[in-house]
Design a protein around this motif. Structure first.
Motif, PDB file in Angstrom:
ATOM      1  N   GLY A 168       0.814  -1.209   0.000  1.00  0.00           N
ATOM      2  CA  GLY A 168       0.000   0.000   0.000  1.00  0.00           C
ATOM      3  C   GLY A 168       0.846   1.255   0.000  1.00  0.00           C
ATOM      4  N   LEU A 169       0.239   2.347  -0.454  1.00  0.00           N
ATOM      5  CA  LEU A 169       0.974   3.600  -0.604  1.00  0.00           C
ATOM      6  C   LEU A 169       1.526   4.087   0.729  1.00  0.00           C
ATOM      7  N   GLU A 170       0.750   3.976   1.808  1.00  0.00           N
ATOM      8  CA  GLU A 170       1.250   4.380   3.123  1.00  0.00           C
ATOM      9  C   GLU A 170       2.225   3.362   3.675  1.00  0.00           C
ATOM     10  N   PHE A 171       1.949   2.076   3.457  1.00  0.00           N
ATOM     11  CA  PHE A 171       2.764   1.009   4.035  1.00  0.00           C
ATOM     12  C   PHE A 171       4.224   1.133   3.600  1.00  0.00           C
ATOM     13  N   VAL A 172       4.451   1.568   2.380  1.00  0.00           N
ATOM     14  CA  VAL A 172       5.806   1.663   1.843  1.00  0.00           C
ATOM     15  C   VAL A 172       6.666   2.619   2.662  1.00  0.00           C
ATOM     16  N   ALA A 173       6.076   3.700   3.154  1.00  0.00           N
ATOM     17  CA  ALA A 173       6.866   4.753   3.791  1.00  0.00           C
ATOM     18  C   ALA A 173       6.800   4.751   5.314  1.00  0.00           C
ATOM     19  N   ARG A 174       5.905   3.974   5.903  1.00  0.00           N
ATOM     20  CA  ARG A 174       5.692   4.066   7.343  1.00  0.00           C
ATOM     21  C   ARG A 174       6.669   3.226   8.139  1.00  0.00           C
ATOM     22  N   ARG A 193       6.294  -2.408  -5.604  1.00  0.00           N
ATOM     23  CA  ARG A 193       5.348  -1.525  -6.269  1.00  0.00           C
ATOM     24  C   ARG A 193       4.413  -0.940  -5.221  1.00  0.00           C
ATOM     25  N   ALA A 194       4.138   0.359  -5.319  1.00  0.00           N
ATOM     26  CA  ALA A 194       3.172   1.008  -4.432  1.00  0.00           C
ATOM     27  C   ALA A 194       1.814   0.987  -5.120  1.00  0.00           C
ATOM     28  N   LEU A 195       0.845   0.325  -4.494  1.00  0.00           N
ATOM     29  CA  LEU A 195      -0.462   0.118  -5.100  1.00  0.00           C
ATOM     30  C   LEU A 195      -1.564   0.475  -4.111  1.00  0.00           C
ATOM     31  N   GLN A 196      -2.718   0.872  -4.650  1.00  0.00           N
ATOM     32  CA  GLN A 196      -3.902   0.982  -3.817  1.00  0.00           C
ATOM     33  C   GLN A 196      -4.315  -0.409  -3.360  1.00  0.00           C
ATOM     34  N   GLN A 197      -5.158  -0.454  -2.319  1.00  0.00           N
ATOM     35  CA  GLN A 197      -5.477  -1.718  -1.676  1.00  0.00           C
ATOM     36  C   GLN A 197      -6.121  -2.717  -2.633  1.00  0.00           C
TER      37      GLN A 197
END
Length: 530
Positions: A168-174, A193-197
Motif C-alpha cells: 500500500g501507498l502508506e505502508f511503503v513509507a511508514r 510496487r506502491a499500489l492501492q489496496q
C-alpha cells in the motif's frame, strides 16, 4: 446588435456559469455542525459514515462529511487544525506513525499512551475502541508459499530478494510498515510496487506480485488465495480502531461523545470483514452498509429511505453505465457544481495575478520577463498532492487549500501566453500608432493588447483545462468535486464509478473551453484574427 451588446450577451452567460459553480463550492460551517473525516480506504470511509449516521440518529447536530482524505498525515493535520472534528484512527498508527514511538505489543499500554500524549500535546481525545483490531499482516501467493515453504516473515526475508512485492501507498513509507520490516526483519524484496489496496489483490491473482500487505478485517481475505505469514518477531503493534476527536468539540458537544460512545466494543473482526466485503466485492453503497450496521447494532431503526436504497441497489446491481449515472444524477450534479466552483475560483484568481504581472513585466524588458516566467514555471514541478500537503497546516482541509493549490498551477500557462503575446504583438502596428501621436499607454491598450488577445486567451483556455483536470485531486482533502467517484472507483476497481467522475470532468472541460472561446470572440476587436 452593436458590438458592445454582442459582447455583453456572450459574457453574461459565461460569468453566470462560473459564478454559479463558485457559489456552490464555498460554504462555511454553521453552529451546531460537526465535521466527520476519514482516510482514503474502504474501511475508514465506512467507519466515518458510521460515525456520521450515529451522530445524526442520536443528536440534533448537523454532520458534514469529508470522507476519503489522502492518508494518516492529512487526516491528523485536518483534525489538529480544526478542519474536521473526528475521524476513525488506529491506536498502533497513532503510537508509531504520529507519536514516532517504538512499536510495542502491549494493547492496553498503547491505548493508554496515545490517550495521554494526544491529550497533552494537541487536546485530542481517543474515545472508547470499537471492539476490533485491524492489524497489518504480510501475505504471499499460495504457490510462492509452497515453493519456498514459507510460514513466517523471517522465512520470507531469507528469500525476499527473489520476489516481487506490492504494498500500500502508506505502508511503503511508514515505520510500522516496510521501513520497519527492513529494520527488524531485514526484508528486502527484489522489487516493490506502491499500489492501492484493491489493485493489490488483482495484481496478486494475476501473478504480477508475490508479496502483499493485508488487513485482518479485509473482506477479500476469505476469497483470496493468499497465505498469511506469522509475525514471529512481534513487529506489528496493536491496531485498535477508535474515534479520534478534538477535545474542544467534545466539550462543546458532549452529545457527540455520547453517540460515538455507544459504538464502543460493538464491532468485531467478523462483522467488519462482512461489511468490508459488501463494500469492496459487492460494491454496495457506503451509506446503505453503514445504515445496516447501525440497525444490526440496535442503534438506529431501518427507515423507509434505507429500504428504498436497498431496493434500488438490488434492482441496479447489474445496471449499465447510463442507468448508474441516472440513478446518481443528483449527487453527480452536486459534484459537478463543486468541481466547476473550485476550477472557476482558481482560474479567476490566476488571471488576476498572471495578466497584470505580464503587463508589468512587459515594461521591464525581455530578460527580466523570461527570468520571472521561468521562476513561476517551477511551481509546475511540485507534485499536486505534495503541494496540498504543504497547504493543509496553513489552511486546513477542504475548499481553501484546494483553491490555493489550483490557483498556483493556473498562473503559469496564462503568464507564459500573455508575456509571449505582448512581446510578439505586431511591432509595425505599434510603431505606426506611436507615429500617429499615441502615448505608450494608448498603444498598449488600443493596439498591443488587442493583438495579444488570442495568445492571452489561449493561455486562459489551457489553464482552464489543466485546472479542471487537476481539481479531481481536491477530493483527497475533502473539497469534493468529481474526484470523489474517481478515487472511490479506483479503490474498489469499479469502472462505473470511475467513469461517472471522469466523463463529466471531460465534458466540463469541453464546455468551459467553448464558453471561453465565446468570450474570446466577444472581446476580440474587428479585424484581429484568432
Amino acid at each position: 446588435m452593436n458590438i458592445g451588446a454582442r459582447r455583453r450577451a456572450c459574457l453574461m452567460p459565461a460569468l453566470g456559469l462560473l459564478g454559479w459553480g463558485l457559489a456552490s463550492s464555498i460554504g462555511a460551517a454553521t453552529d451546531g455542525t460537526v465535521v466527520v473525516g476519514s482516510k482514503n480506504f474502504a474501511e475508514s470511509r465506512f467507519l466515518g459514515e458510521l460515525f456520521a449516521q450515529a451522530i445524526e440518529a442520536q443528536t440534533s447536530l448537523r454532520v458534514e462529511r469529508r470522507l476519503g482524505l489522502a492518508g494518516t498525515e492529512f487526516c491528523f493535520e485536518a483534525l489538529r487544525t480544526g478542519a474536521i472534528d473526528v475521524y476513525p484512527e488506529y491506536t498502533g498508527t497513532g503510537w508509531v506513525t504520529l507519536l514516532r514511538a517504538e512499536a510495542i505489543a502491549d494493547q492496553a499500554g498503547v491505548l493508554a499512551g496515545v490517550r495521554r500524549e494526544f491529550r497533552e500535546r494537541w487536546d485530542l481525545e481517543w474515545l472508547a475502541p470499537l471492539g476490533f483490531e485491524n492489524s497489518w499482516e504480510i501475505a504471499v501467493r499460495r504457490e510462492v508459499a509452497e515453493r519456498y515453504s514459507l510460514r513466517t516473515i523471517s522465512q520470507l526475508a531469507a528469500v525476499a530478494g527473489d520476489l516481487r512485492a506490492g504494498f500500500g501507498l502508506e505502508f511503503v513509507a511508514r515505520e510500522d510498515g516496510l521501513e520497519g520490516l527492513r529494520r527488524v526483519y531485514g526484508l528486502e524484496p527484489g522489487s516493490v510496487r506502491a499500489l492501492q489496496q484493491t489493485p493489490q489483490y488483482q495484481a496478486a491473482r494475476e501473478g504480477i506480485i508475490d508479496v502483499v500487505d493485508v488487513y485482518t478485517t479485509d473482506g477479500r481475505l476469505a476469497a483470496a488465495d493468499l497465505v498469511l505469514l506469522e509475525d514471529d518477531r512481534g513487529f506489528f503493534p496493536p491496531y485498535q480502531a477508535a474515534p479520534l476527536a478534538r477535545g474542544v468539540t467534545l466539550r462543546e458537544h458532549p452529545e457527540m461523545a455520547a453517540a460515538l460512545g455507544r459504538l464502543a466494543g460493538a464491532l468485531d473482526v467478523a462483522r467488519m470483514r462482512e461489511y468490508n466485503r459488501r463494500l469492496e466485492e459487492l460494491h454496495e453503497p457506503l451509506e446503505l452498509v453503514a445504515a445496516d450496521a447501525l440497525r444490526d447494532l440496535g442503534l438506529a431503526g431501518g427507515s423507509d429511505a434505507d429500504a428504498e436504497a436497498a431496493r434500488q441497489y438490488a434492482d441496479g446491481a447489474r445496471e449499465g453505465f447510463a442507468a448508474y449515472v441516472w440513478r446518481e444524477r443528483v449527487a453527480l450534479g452536486r459534484r459537478t457544481l463543486e468541481h466547476l466552483g473550485l476550477s472557476a475560483a482558481a482560474l479567476l484568481l490566476g488571471a488576476a495575478v498572471a495578466i497584470p504581472l505580464a503587463l508589468w513585466l512587459d515594461r521591464r524588458g525581455g530578460r527580466v520577463a523570461e527570468s520571472v516566467v521561468r521562476f513561476v514555471g517551477a511551481t509546475q514541478t511540485v507534485p499536486s498532492l505534495a503541494l496540498l500537503g504543504f497547504l493543509i497546516p496553513l489552511l486546513g482541509v477542504g475548499v481553501k487549500p484546494a483553491i490555493a493549490a489550483l490557483w498556483i498551477y493556473a498562473i503559469f500557462p496564462m503568464l507564459r501566453s500573455a508575456t509571449s503575446g505582448l512581446r510578439d504583438a505586431d511591432p509595425a502596428a505599434a510603431l505606426a500608432a506611436t507615429a500617429l501621436g499615441m502615448t505608450e499607454g494608448q498603444v498598449l491598450r488600443r493596439v498591443r493588447l488587442p493583438l495579444a488577445l488570442p495568445a492571452i486567451m489561449a493561455g486562459v483556455r489551457t489553464a482552464a483545462a489543466i485546472t479542471i483536470g487537476t481539481a479531481t485531486l481536491a477530493a483527497f482533502i475533502g473539497a469534493g468535486g468529481l474526484g470523489e467517484p474517481i478515487i472511490a472507483g479506483l479503490q474498489l476497481v469499479d469502472t462505473k464509478r470511475i467513469l461517472s467522475g471522469a466523463v463529466p470532468a471531460a465534458l466540463l472541460a469541453l464546455l468551459v473551453d467553448w464558453v471561453l472561446g465565446r468570450v474570446e470572440r466577444a472581446l476580440r476587436p474587428p479585424g484581429v484574427s484568432g
